[in-house]
Design a protein around this motif. Sequence first.
Motif, PDB file in Angstrom:
ATOM      1  N   PRO A   1       0.801  -1.230   0.000  1.00 49.32           N
ATOM      2  CA  PRO A   1       0.000   0.000   0.000  1.00 49.32           C
ATOM      3  C   PRO A   1       0.827   1.270   0.000  1.00 49.32           C
ATOM      4  O   PRO A   1       0.424   2.275  -0.591  1.00 49.32           O
ATOM      5  N   GLU A   2       1.999   1.263   0.647  1.00 48.30           N
ATOM      6  CA  GLU A   2       2.796   2.485   0.757  1.00 48.30           C
ATOM      7  C   GLU A   2       3.332   2.976  -0.580  1.00 48.30           C
ATOM      8  O   GLU A   2       3.772   4.115  -0.688  1.00 48.30           O
ATOM      9  N   LEU A   3       3.314   2.118  -1.612  1.00 46.02           N
ATOM     10  CA  LEU A   3       3.850   2.529  -2.915  1.00 46.02           C
ATOM     11  C   LEU A   3       2.785   2.519  -4.009  1.00 46.02           C
ATOM     12  O   LEU A   3       3.075   2.820  -5.162  1.00 46.02           O
ATOM     13  N   ALA A   4       1.549   2.193  -3.658  1.00 47.21           N
ATOM     14  CA  ALA A   4       0.498   2.062  -4.674  1.00 47.21           C
ATOM     15  C   ALA A   4      -0.158   3.408  -4.963  1.00 47.21           C
ATOM     16  O   ALA A   4      -0.245   4.279  -4.105  1.00 47.21           O
ATOM     17  N   MET A   5      -0.628   3.548  -6.204  1.00 46.99           N
ATOM     18  CA  MET A   5      -1.367   4.735  -6.622  1.00 46.99           C
ATOM     19  C   MET A   5      -2.623   4.298  -7.371  1.00 46.99           C
ATOM     20  O   MET A   5      -2.642   3.267  -8.039  1.00 46.99           O
ATOM     21  N   VAL A   6      -3.666   5.123  -7.251  1.00 45.08           N
ATOM     22  CA  VAL A   6      -4.925   4.874  -7.958  1.00 45.08           C
ATOM     23  C   VAL A   6      -5.126   6.000  -8.958  1.00 45.08           C
ATOM     24  O   VAL A   6      -5.008   7.177  -8.609  1.00 45.08           O
ATOM     25  N   ARG A   7      -5.425   5.622 -10.197  1.00 49.59           N
ATOM     26  CA  ARG A   7      -5.646   6.628 -11.249  1.00 49.59           C
ATOM     27  C   ARG A   7      -7.037   6.422 -11.847  1.00 49.59           C
ATOM     28  O   ARG A   7      -7.374   5.333 -12.319  1.00 49.59           O
ATOM     29  N   PHE A   8      -7.849   7.470 -11.780  1.00 50.59           N
ATOM     30  CA  PHE A   8      -9.167   7.466 -12.401  1.00 50.59           C
ATOM     31  C   PHE A   8      -9.052   8.150 -13.756  1.00 50.59           C
ATOM     32  O   PHE A   8      -8.521   9.262 -13.851  1.00 50.59           O
ATOM     33  N   VAL A   9      -9.549   7.500 -14.791  1.00 49.50           N
ATOM     34  CA  VAL A   9      -9.474   8.059 -16.149  1.00 49.50           C
ATOM     35  C   VAL A   9     -10.850   7.974 -16.792  1.00 49.50           C
ATOM     36  O   VAL A   9     -11.521   6.943 -16.687  1.00 49.50           O
ATOM     37  N   VAL A  10     -11.275   9.043 -17.449  1.00 47.60           N
ATOM     38  CA  VAL A  10     -12.535   9.036 -18.193  1.00 47.60           C
ATOM     39  C   VAL A  10     -12.221   9.270 -19.660  1.00 47.60           C
ATOM     40  O   VAL A  10     -11.483  10.199 -20.014  1.00 47.60           O
ATOM     41  N   LEU A  11     -12.779   8.407 -20.512  1.00 48.01           N
ATOM     42  CA  LEU A  11     -12.553   8.486 -21.958  1.00 48.01           C
ATOM     43  C   LEU A  11     -13.883   8.571 -22.689  1.00 48.01           C
ATOM     44  O   LEU A  11     -14.922   8.159 -22.166  1.00 48.01           O
ATOM     45  N   ASP A  12     -13.828   9.091 -23.899  1.00 49.09           N
ATOM     46  CA  ASP A  12     -14.997   9.170 -24.780  1.00 49.09           C
ATOM     47  C   ASP A  12     -14.914   8.001 -25.761  1.00 49.09           C
ATOM     48  O   ASP A  12     -13.947   7.890 -26.530  1.00 49.09           O
ATOM     49  N   ASP A  13     -15.891   7.121 -25.698  1.00 47.99           N
ATOM     50  CA  ASP A  13     -15.896   5.919 -26.538  1.00 47.99           C
ATOM     51  C   ASP A  13     -16.202   6.316 -27.986  1.00 47.99           C
ATOM     52  O   ASP A  13     -17.272   6.852 -28.283  1.00 47.99           O
ATOM     53  N   ASP A  14     -15.252   6.052 -28.865  1.00 49.11           N
ATOM     54  CA  ASP A  14     -15.403   6.430 -30.274  1.00 49.11           C
ATOM     55  C   ASP A  14     -14.845   5.312 -31.142  1.00 49.11           C
ATOM     56  O   ASP A  14     -13.773   4.777 -30.861  1.00 49.11           O
TER      57      ASP A  14
ATOM     58  N   ASP B   1     -10.748   5.991 -28.923  1.00 52.95           N
ATOM     59  CA  ASP B   1     -11.248   6.611 -27.699  1.00 52.95           C
ATOM     60  C   ASP B   1     -10.396   7.822 -27.330  1.00 52.95           C
ATOM     61  O   ASP B   1      -9.172   7.778 -27.404  1.00 52.95           O
ATOM     62  N   GLU B   2     -11.073   8.883 -26.911  1.00 53.42           N
ATOM     63  CA  GLU B   2     -10.378  10.133 -26.635  1.00 53.42           C
ATOM     64  C   GLU B   2     -10.435  10.496 -25.163  1.00 53.42           C
ATOM     65  O   GLU B   2     -11.427  10.240 -24.471  1.00 53.42           O
ATOM     66  N   PHE B   3      -9.365  11.120 -24.697  1.00 55.10           N
ATOM     67  CA  PHE B   3      -9.178  11.466 -23.294  1.00 55.10           C
ATOM     68  C   PHE B   3     -10.082  12.623 -22.881  1.00 55.10           C
ATOM     69  O   PHE B   3     -10.144  13.653 -23.547  1.00 55.10           O
ATOM     70  N   ILE B   4     -10.797  12.442 -21.752  1.00 52.16           N
ATOM     71  CA  ILE B   4     -11.617  13.514 -21.187  1.00 52.16           C
ATOM     72  C   ILE B   4     -10.961  14.095 -19.943  1.00 52.16           C
ATOM     73  O   ILE B   4     -10.785  15.311 -19.819  1.00 52.16           O
ATOM     74  N   GLY B   5     -10.574  13.237 -19.000  1.00 48.27           N
ATOM     75  CA  GLY B   5      -9.951  13.728 -17.773  1.00 48.27           C
ATOM     76  C   GLY B   5      -9.403  12.600 -16.935  1.00 48.27           C
ATOM     77  O   GLY B   5      -9.705  11.422 -17.166  1.00 48.27           O
ATOM     78  N   GLN B   6      -8.575  12.960 -15.947  1.00 46.84           N
ATOM     79  CA  GLN B   6      -7.975  11.954 -15.061  1.00 46.84           C
ATOM     80  C   GLN B   6      -7.700  12.571 -13.696  1.00 46.84           C
ATOM     81  O   GLN B   6      -7.626  13.791 -13.548  1.00 46.84           O
ATOM     82  N   TYR B   7      -7.516  11.702 -12.716  1.00 46.10           N
ATOM     83  CA  TYR B   7      -7.048  12.138 -11.397  1.00 46.10           C
ATOM     84  C   TYR B   7      -6.251  10.985 -10.797  1.00 46.10           C
ATOM     85  O   TYR B   7      -6.703   9.835 -10.794  1.00 46.10           O
ATOM     86  N   THR B   8      -5.047  11.296 -10.293  1.00 50.12           N
ATOM     87  CA  THR B   8      -4.154  10.280  -9.747  1.00 50.12           C
ATOM     88  C   THR B   8      -3.877  10.594  -8.286  1.00 50.12           C
ATOM     89  O   THR B   8      -3.573  11.741  -7.939  1.00 50.12           O
ATOM     90  N   ILE B   9      -3.954   9.559  -7.435  1.00 45.28           N
ATOM     91  CA  ILE B   9      -3.855   9.769  -5.992  1.00 45.28           C
ATOM     92  C   ILE B   9      -3.121   8.598  -5.345  1.00 45.28           C
ATOM     93  O   ILE B   9      -3.351   7.443  -5.715  1.00 45.28           O
ATOM     94  N   PRO B  10      -2.220   8.864  -4.405  1.00 46.39           N
ATOM     95  CA  PRO B  10      -1.592   7.762  -3.659  1.00 46.39           C
ATOM     96  C   PRO B  10      -2.641   6.969  -2.886  1.00 46.39           C
ATOM     97  O   PRO B  10      -3.594   7.545  -2.335  1.00 46.39           O
TER      98      PRO B  10
END
Length: 910
Positions: A661-674, A678-687
């Motif tokens: 857990p001390e080295l893991a990160m979670v990344r949320f990504v939203v894409l547009d299905d095409d 598929d095209e990038f809409i937004g992301q957020y990355t957090i430890p």
Amino acid sequence: YCHLNVNGGRCQMGDKTVSFSSMPTEKKISSASDCINAMVDGSELKKVRSNSRIYHRYFLLDADMQSLRWEPTKKESEKAKIDVKSIKEVRTGKNTDTFRTNGTYDQISEDCAFSIIFGENYESLDLVANTADVANIWVTGLRYLISYGKHTLNMIENVNNSRKVSICAAVQLVKKLNPGLKNVKIELKFKEIHKAKDKAGSDVTRDEFIEVFHDLCTRPEIYFLFVQFSSNKEFLDSKDLMIFLEAEQGMAQVSEDTSLEVIHKYEPSKEGRLKGWLSLDGFTNYLLSPECHIFDPEQKTVCQDMNQPLSHYYINASHNTYLIEDQFRGPSDVTGYIRALKMGCRSVELDVWDGPDNEPVIYTGHTMTSQIVFRSVIDVLNKYAFVASEFPLLLCLENHCSLKQQRVMFQHIKKILGDKIHIDPPKPEDCYLPSPLELKGKILLKGKKLSTNCTASEGEVTDEDEGAEMSQRVSIDSAEQQTLCSFNEVFASRCASDFPGDFVNYNKKYLARVYPSPMRIDSSNMNPQDFWKCGCQIVAMNYQTPGLMMDLNIGWFRQNGNCGYVLRPAIMREHVSYFSANTKDSVPGVSPQLLHIKIISGQNFPKPKGSGAKGDVVDPYAYVEIHGIPADCAEQRTKTVNQNGDNPLFDESFEFQINLPELAMVRFVVLDDDYIGDEFIGQYTIPFECLQPGFRHVPLQSLTGEVLPHTLLFVHVAITNRRGGGKPHKRGLSVRKGKRSREYASMRVLLIKAVDDVFKTAMLPLREATDLRENMQNAIVSFKELCGLSAVANLKQCILALSPRLTGPDNSPLLVFNLADQYPNLEHQGLLPEVLKKVTTTYDMTSKTLLENYEAVYERFLQTQKAAMEFHENLHDLAVKEGLKGRKLHKAVESFTWNITILKVRFSTY
């Protein structure tokens, strides 16, 4: 402008209350009356039986709201029904014995399943809806009926239509209430209503305004959550809110005053604030506030121990900081340094060459990049070095200058930076590096020692004198002290691959800086996790190049107040510990965690920039990615929600095992299905360790890192122990393990008899500790199941779910908690129903057995560890005496650190 609150089925404007008209079921559900109407209309649901059979039936609520019926059926019509008054509980998810023993368990969605517990024997009617929305409608409507009955559903009132406003003012008011909405969409909604009524003119009446607000601003997923915790289904009182804050949001030390503070802060109506009520609008405001941000607010300030050696920290670092484009022909500019320093960077690079007019310049040698004057960069560093962080700044000087211009460099540094430069006193060879706290406000120089082979006329300061002083100021000198070494990413990758354990051990004492390969002429970035997992403290990134790798770097250093320093995992800092960078399994000495994430909905997703193939249509889907050691890397995605970027509902749950857990990160990504790509809409990355549990909003960012206004994901986060919940063949990662399938930690053999004999004494305590842990965790799983909850639930939620059953017919308590002991005990107050007997027995197994046995086992651990460590200093000599050499000697040392790591695990792991 007036406040507008949605309370259950009512809408409040200022101090006046009006009610919504009921809505057809195909429209958005956002009130209890909507749910009841939909249930009266009926739905097709799947009826699940324990014999693995599933029956498709049409379920509906009688118009008098007294009975729930289904058809077709072989039973008499009067038997194919349940009286609403006999319903004891409505349970979400697959949390009954019927679901758990059904052969199609894995094919049933957790979010679409629910159970109706009814009758004196607590029978269950287990149902699966076609969508999570339909399940939510039935769960919400039935819970409302159980609590309040038919008389509370009279929410339809006449609306006063006398007040009118212009359509322009109405649009601005809705926009003010929900800033994420587009003006065009709001105006179109008003015009649709007018067109349907064949209405002339553009004035908007109060009921038209309420209808538009109801349709555009009320979020059904928040409404369903709201009524789940509301004791009267129209508002949350202070006690309702206390339960939500403590049980769901994981808030500690919650009092009624805490709830009232939230109400006064987020409730828009004066009446609600005076009475201590939180309306649906107030609840929505709270969930959208910074308090419900997914990022732990404690991590927004420096919260880690800053008094450890520099080598114990990851340090935010920039490569070729002066470049603002690619490293072959891109421009150089001082803004590169300003940007990096404002982002919390603590290591910048200065590639210095001889320049015209005896002024050193900075650029990438032997390329077509432009040049900037060295002095101007030092001026910028003096001004911006500590704007984002007070902790030390490392200047990596790549010195290519002649002796003459080296003297000019030194004069600029001495004159401009002055006392900010750290002068490193001589140290004993085995001395550790100073800490960031000791070096607060100081600038450290890393570079080659200067040449001093010149003569000087009498009275002049010699090059040798200046060179000596300059060398003293080059305070982390890789050539002489070997406290910091720079590695090309290719060489560092080879070390990580061929010597994963040795590379980690090297980085326990020394600083390692990894820089991108010169082959990256486009200034692309390496994956920093590839080197962080080896313990490399400084991974230099091309800040000018956005993308996944920079997202990871920026996200990682958000923690600890974005000060540019993050403590490495304990297993990488401890002198005697075992860790291999390439581990693809659980890490010895670290308790794995399970991360449960539910992607509930999204808000205000913009059309991807540069995309025009589909007009303004967005077809979003979300990814959840885990980045960390190889054993942790994973990703899962939601379904695509077609043609809805404004408020798409996903309602999908995922589960990930996190081994470090001390080295893991979670990344949320939203894409547009095409279909084109598929095209990038937004992301957020957090430890991982910065995640807040409960219902949280995730603020998405653009490709270049800017926050996208009002663009959010709404999620639920829960973190449980690795071995929580369910049966092995049905719960994936959440497994319950019997003794035969348990994995017992083992001691490795060193082939050094005296040492091996000591470690053998730990074998039995290790087995006992593992059994204690597994038995306790299995009991917790059973306790959660008896409470009707899933493995994601915490014990507070279990007690809340259990509480309605803890009183007898005369309202006297059947069970009470005794809080006097170390762990709360359940005490019988009379004869108990069979189900409560099982609950108390299981609860006792979660605490008493562990408390009675853990101290003795733990003491034996400590004795073995202490005895083994007495061999540590002379381990090499002992191995040689036993005839070990070469690979066998290396293996013996590695096995010793493995065994000590296992023994040093805190007992809580077991």
